[in-house]
Design an enzyme around this catalytic site. Sequence first.
Site, PDB file in Angstrom:
ATOM      1  N   LYS A 125      15.033   0.378   2.105  1.00 57.64           N
ATOM      2  CA  LYS A 125      14.746   1.506   2.996  1.00 57.64           C
ATOM      3  C   LYS A 125      15.683   2.677   2.691  1.00 57.64           C
ATOM      4  CE  LYS A 125      11.713  -0.756   5.644  1.00 57.64           C
ATOM      5  NZ  LYS A 125      11.705  -2.059   4.965  1.00 57.64           N
ATOM      6  N   LYS A 160      11.241   1.961  12.100  1.00 58.61           N
ATOM      7  CA  LYS A 160      11.242   0.665  11.433  1.00 58.61           C
ATOM      8  C   LYS A 160      12.663   0.161  11.226  1.00 58.61           C
ATOM      9  CE  LYS A 160      10.310   3.067   7.024  1.00 58.61           C
ATOM     10  NZ  LYS A 160       9.328   3.188   5.918  1.00 58.61           N
ATOM     11  N   ARG A 210       1.696   1.901  -3.899  1.00 55.46           N
ATOM     12  CA  ARG A 210       2.778   1.239  -4.616  1.00 55.46           C
ATOM     13  C   ARG A 210       2.745   1.682  -6.068  1.00 55.46           C
ATOM     14  NH1 ARG A 210       5.589  -3.377  -4.100  1.00 55.46           N
ATOM     15  NH2 ARG A 210       6.166  -2.384  -2.132  1.00 55.46           N
ATOM     16  N   ARG A 225      -2.547   0.914  -0.696  1.00 56.28           N
ATOM     17  CA  ARG A 225      -2.755  -0.102   0.338  1.00 56.28           C
ATOM     18  C   ARG A 225      -3.219   0.623   1.606  1.00 56.28           C
ATOM     19  NH1 ARG A 225       3.188  -2.033  -0.544  1.00 56.28           N
ATOM     20  NH2 ARG A 225       3.278   0.242  -0.605  1.00 56.28           N
ATOM     21  N   ARG A 233      -0.307   0.333   9.569  1.00 54.69           N
ATOM     22  CA  ARG A 233       0.397  -0.133   8.375  1.00 54.69           C
ATOM     23  C   ARG A 233      -0.589  -0.459   7.257  1.00 54.69           C
ATOM     24  NH1 ARG A 233       3.252  -5.147  11.068  1.00 54.69           N
ATOM     25  NH2 ARG A 233       1.082  -5.309  11.813  1.00 54.69           N
ATOM     26  N   ASP A 273       7.178   3.347  -3.068  1.00 56.16           N
ATOM     27  CA  ASP A 273       6.097   3.504  -2.097  1.00 56.16           C
ATOM     28  C   ASP A 273       5.909   4.979  -1.777  1.00 56.16           C
ATOM     29  OD1 ASP A 273       5.829   0.800  -2.100  1.00 56.16           O
ATOM     30  OD2 ASP A 273       6.761   0.464  -0.155  1.00 56.16           O
ATOM     31  N   GLU A 281       9.816   4.445   0.487  1.00 55.94           N
ATOM     32  CA  GLU A 281      10.720   3.334   0.202  1.00 55.94           C
ATOM     33  C   GLU A 281      10.816   3.154  -1.303  1.00 55.94           C
ATOM     34  OE1 GLU A 281       9.827  -0.388   2.079  1.00 55.94           O
ATOM     35  OE2 GLU A 281       9.482   0.508   4.058  1.00 55.94           O
ATOM     36  N   ASN A 283      11.363  -0.220  -3.533  1.00 58.53           N
ATOM     37  CA  ASN A 283      11.497  -1.669  -3.489  1.00 58.53           C
ATOM     38  C   ASN A 283      12.072  -2.190  -4.798  1.00 58.53           C
ATOM     39  OD1 ASN A 283       9.761  -2.726  -0.937  1.00 58.53           O
ATOM     40  ND2 ASN A 283       8.909  -0.836  -1.758  1.00 58.53           N
TER      41      ASN A 283
END
Length: 316
Positions: A125, A160, A210, A225, A233, A273, A281, A283
């Site tokens: 994050k 979040k 992604r 997504r 979400r 993301d 984000e 990852n």
Amino acid sequence: MHILFVADPLESFQTYKDTTFAMMREAQRRGHSVAACEPRQISWKRGGKVVAHVRHIRLTGQTPQWFETTGEGLQELAGFDAIVMRKDPPFDSEYFYSTHLLEQAEREGARVFNKPRALRDHPEKLAILEFPQFIGPTLVTRSADDIRAFHAEHQDIILKPLDGMGGMGIFRVGADGRNLGSIIETLNRGGACSVMVQKFLPEIAQGDKRVLVIGGKPVPYCLARIPQGNEVRGNLAAGGKGVAQPLNDHDKAMAEAVGPVLMERGLLLAGIDVIGQCITEINVTSPTCFQEIFDQTGCDVASLFLDALEQAQAQP
């Protein structure tokens, strides 16, 4: 190469979509030998080296018994040509300790991808804070008053936890502020826990993309997504629909700017993301979506990863 994958239990893999499985399959196809262990099986004792109880496996090409064990036992991590850290979040204290054991293995000669120190230095994050030019309005705080002020300014916000995964613990609060107080109490636990707050990006309706970066370079396709029904979400774990699509120019430019920075620090694989024009984000623990992209486009992401792994392992 002899490759060790540090991952969740093999029996838990959903092979039709598991990225670590795709990596293993491509490694075996190229003639590399594959072994696996879990973080809990790694240990160190004074006078020795970092070891793990590992299983040497062969992929069968069948389901549900997708692998067979060809040997197992205690083995020094430095004896492998490459170690691929693929343990899923949460990034809890045990994950943290695992990175220290892996870093000790590096001092003993092991080659670990992604590098343990880089995993610790890039919480998924918070890694975006280094790239403010690519992110939307964002706040990280423990203060309930700061969160309320951010909501008053932006009206529609996402809250979040910093240690969530798969969309866990994400809340949206609209202009009416309904349940904001309760959500703050749930997430910050009376000021004990930091919370990330971001302006809601309506482009989420077109998908939370992604963007995979391998060896510092973006994969030419991303996986959008897309939230389903009334869900805010897009995470696949939260029921989002994955739609592969070519990178647009803006997403490619962001990935080309961020990717080399991550690669220089030892992050061979990262998942950026993107919602709309903004990175939300980065990852680095166990980025996924290899198989979804391959199934829909034919772009063999696992092959791109093994190319990068072989190249990185060969470098001094």
